[in-house]
Design a protein around this motif. Structure first.
Motif, PDB file in Angstrom:
ATOM      1  N   ARG A 149       0.795  -1.501   0.099  1.00 61.94           N
ATOM      2  CA  ARG A 149       0.437  -0.291   0.247  1.00 61.94           C
ATOM      3  C   ARG A 149       0.870   1.122  -0.033  1.00 61.94           C
ATOM      4  O   ARG A 149       2.134   1.790   0.654  1.00 61.94           O
ATOM      5  CB  ARG A 149      -1.051   0.268   1.260  1.00 61.94           C
ATOM      6  CG  ARG A 149      -1.665  -1.169   1.045  1.00 61.94           C
ATOM      7  CD  ARG A 149      -2.423  -1.253   2.217  1.00 61.94           C
ATOM      8  NE  ARG A 149      -3.150  -0.408   2.945  1.00 61.94           N
ATOM      9  CZ  ARG A 149      -4.097  -0.331   4.236  1.00 61.94           C
ATOM     10  NH1 ARG A 149      -3.855  -1.406   4.847  1.00 61.94           N
ATOM     11  NH2 ARG A 149      -4.357   0.602   4.640  1.00 61.94           N
ATOM     12  N   PRO A 150       0.603   2.266  -0.388  1.00 64.90           N
ATOM     13  CA  PRO A 150       1.350   3.715  -0.633  1.00 64.90           C
ATOM     14  C   PRO A 150       1.598   3.861   0.816  1.00 64.90           C
ATOM     15  O   PRO A 150       1.059   3.587   1.545  1.00 64.90           O
ATOM     16  CB  PRO A 150       0.216   4.834  -1.019  1.00 64.90           C
ATOM     17  CG  PRO A 150      -0.796   3.948  -1.791  1.00 64.90           C
ATOM     18  CD  PRO A 150      -0.992   2.632  -1.039  1.00 64.90           C
ATOM     19  N   THR A 182       0.852   1.262   5.791  1.00 66.63           N
ATOM     20  CA  THR A 182       1.112   2.584   5.472  1.00 66.63           C
ATOM     21  C   THR A 182       2.215   3.378   6.074  1.00 66.63           C
ATOM     22  O   THR A 182       2.425   4.300   5.993  1.00 66.63           O
ATOM     23  CB  THR A 182      -0.084   3.195   4.739  1.00 66.63           C
ATOM     24  OG1 THR A 182      -0.597   2.861   6.369  1.00 66.63           O
ATOM     25  CG2 THR A 182      -1.416   1.854   4.393  1.00 66.63           C
ATOM     26  N   ASP A 222       6.425   7.406  -3.702  1.00 64.20           N
ATOM     27  CA  ASP A 222       6.765   6.541  -2.835  1.00 64.20           C
ATOM     28  C   ASP A 222       7.117   5.446  -3.918  1.00 64.20           C
ATOM     29  O   ASP A 222       7.261   3.739  -3.432  1.00 64.20           O
ATOM     30  CB  ASP A 222       6.331   6.302  -1.763  1.00 64.20           C
ATOM     31  CG  ASP A 222       4.829   6.157  -2.382  1.00 64.20           C
ATOM     32  OD1 ASP A 222       4.419   6.327  -2.942  1.00 64.20           O
ATOM     33  OD2 ASP A 222       3.484   5.718  -1.329  1.00 64.20           O
ATOM     34  N   GLU A 223       7.443   5.137  -4.938  1.00 62.17           N
ATOM     35  CA  GLU A 223       7.828   4.141  -6.114  1.00 62.17           C
ATOM     36  C   GLU A 223       8.220   3.049  -5.466  1.00 62.17           C
ATOM     37  O   GLU A 223       8.297   2.023  -5.463  1.00 62.17           O
ATOM     38  CB  GLU A 223       8.109   4.570  -7.534  1.00 62.17           C
ATOM     39  CG  GLU A 223       8.053   3.459  -8.759  1.00 62.17           C
ATOM     40  CD  GLU A 223       8.417   4.280  -9.784  1.00 62.17           C
ATOM     41  OE1 GLU A 223       8.437   3.239 -11.249  1.00 62.17           O
ATOM     42  OE2 GLU A 223       8.550   4.696 -10.062  1.00 62.17           O
ATOM     43  N   THR A 255       6.660   0.965  -2.915  1.00 62.23           N
ATOM     44  CA  THR A 255       5.994   0.417  -3.247  1.00 62.23           C
ATOM     45  C   THR A 255       5.577  -0.674  -4.126  1.00 62.23           C
ATOM     46  O   THR A 255       4.779  -1.492  -4.354  1.00 62.23           O
ATOM     47  CB  THR A 255       4.605   1.555  -3.369  1.00 62.23           C
ATOM     48  OG1 THR A 255       4.918   2.306  -4.732  1.00 62.23           O
ATOM     49  CG2 THR A 255       4.046   2.108  -2.336  1.00 62.23           C
ATOM     50  N   ARG A 299       5.614  -0.138  -7.385  1.00 60.53           N
ATOM     51  CA  ARG A 299       5.330   0.218  -8.778  1.00 60.53           C
ATOM     52  C   ARG A 299       5.317   0.533  -9.913  1.00 60.53           C
ATOM     53  O   ARG A 299       6.865   1.966  -9.447  1.00 60.53           O
ATOM     54  CB  ARG A 299       3.163   1.322  -8.134  1.00 60.53           C
ATOM     55  CG  ARG A 299       2.759   0.900  -6.762  1.00 60.53           C
ATOM     56  CD  ARG A 299       1.580   1.954  -7.006  1.00 60.53           C
ATOM     57  NE  ARG A 299       1.656   2.968  -6.221  1.00 60.53           N
ATOM     58  CZ  ARG A 299       2.251   4.105  -5.639  1.00 60.53           C
ATOM     59  NH1 ARG A 299       1.892   5.186  -6.646  1.00 60.53           N
ATOM     60  NH2 ARG A 299       2.985   4.853  -4.876  1.00 60.53           N
TER      61      ARG A 299
END
Length: 269
Positions: A5-6, A203, A263-264, A267, A269
């Motif tokens: 999660r972010p 988180t 925050d890639e 996470t 993403r």
């Protein structure tokens, strides 16, 4: 990693991450400023129980790092909260300084040398043989033994100093009683910080400079962890531990983009 999660909340250690003594570490000012500007909840954590949050705010401000008083969480505060939950309105004989005594007074504890519920050992720069002897006698008489943190030593401008863990070992040897340590690496310190922020571990990211305190307690509390290379644990030492941080970076400066919301890296993403 892709299902993480972010990031919504940050916890960060102080010494070795934001400052060395009173010298700021490159990127610390920008990291805290980015969190504040983005209105991201955060706490600065420290095992040091000598100072009150107000004291620490002033010390950080002198280093050019502006942290609100309410955003500082110490082992003394965590200890006071634990005692208030365990035995509300209790009593304690305290070996420590203003950071610890103030925290205990604030939760309604009475400081006494006569039949206290607890002996609470914190950090001080002036451990006395008399106070340690009294603590030993009170524990032998039935007082419960608690300590703010297990750190065996701490830094000073003059060099290394014995800290709470070393004095706790002395008292344990004399009494046969092992204290319950509240501060890192006990994940209780992390849980209490999360509760203070009303945050969720999934988180939240914990940033620290020690694998054996910051990283393990963050991991055991269910958080993602970042090890910075500006403090106690060197990058080449990470592989010796049976657990790993989520990320290893050179310094807090590398986390400024994440503090701004990118925050890639954490996470996936």
């Amino acid at each position: 990693m892709t299902e993480m999660r972010p990031i919504e909340t940050w916890l960060t250690d102080m010494d070795g991450v934001l400052v060395h003594e009173e010298e700021p570490i490159a990127g610390a000012q920008e990291f805290i400023a980015a969190l504040r500007e983005a209105d991201v909840p955060f706490l600065v954590l420290t095992n040091n129980s000598i100072y009150t949050p107000r004291d620490l705010r002033v010390r950080l401000l002198r280093s050019g790092i502006e942290v609100p008083e309410e955003s500082i969480w110490t082992s003394a505060l965590a200890t006071a909260q634990f005692l208030s939950d365990q035995r509300p309105g209790g009593s304690a004989y305290v070996v420590g300084e203003a950071g610890l005594t103030t925290a205990l007074h604030d939760v309604g504890y009475v400081m006494t040398e006569r039949d206290p519920d607890y002996v609470v050992l914190g950090e001080t720069r002036t451990y006395s043989f008399e106070s340690i002897t009294r603590a030993i006698r009170l524990i032998n008489d039935g007082a419960r033994f608690l300590a703010t943190n297990p750190d065996p030593s701490g830094p000073s401008p003059q060099g290394m100093l014995p800290a709470t863990g070393s004095v706790a070992a002395l008292i344990s040897t004399a009494t046969g009683q092992t204290p319950y340590f509240i501060g890192k690496p006990n994940p209780l310190m992390m849980r209490s910080a999360l509760n203070r922020l009303e945050a969720h571990s999934e988180t939240t990211v914990m940033v620290g400079d020690r694998m054996d305190t910051d990283i393990i307690s963050g991991l055991e509390a269910g958080m993602r962890t970042v090890l910075v290379s500006t403090g106690s644990t060197r990058p080449d030492q990470v592989g010796r531990f049976p657990y790993r941080p989520t990320m290893v970076v050179d310094s807090i400066a590398d986390l400024v983009p994440m503090a701004k919301g990118d925050d890639e890296a954490l996470t996936g993403r």
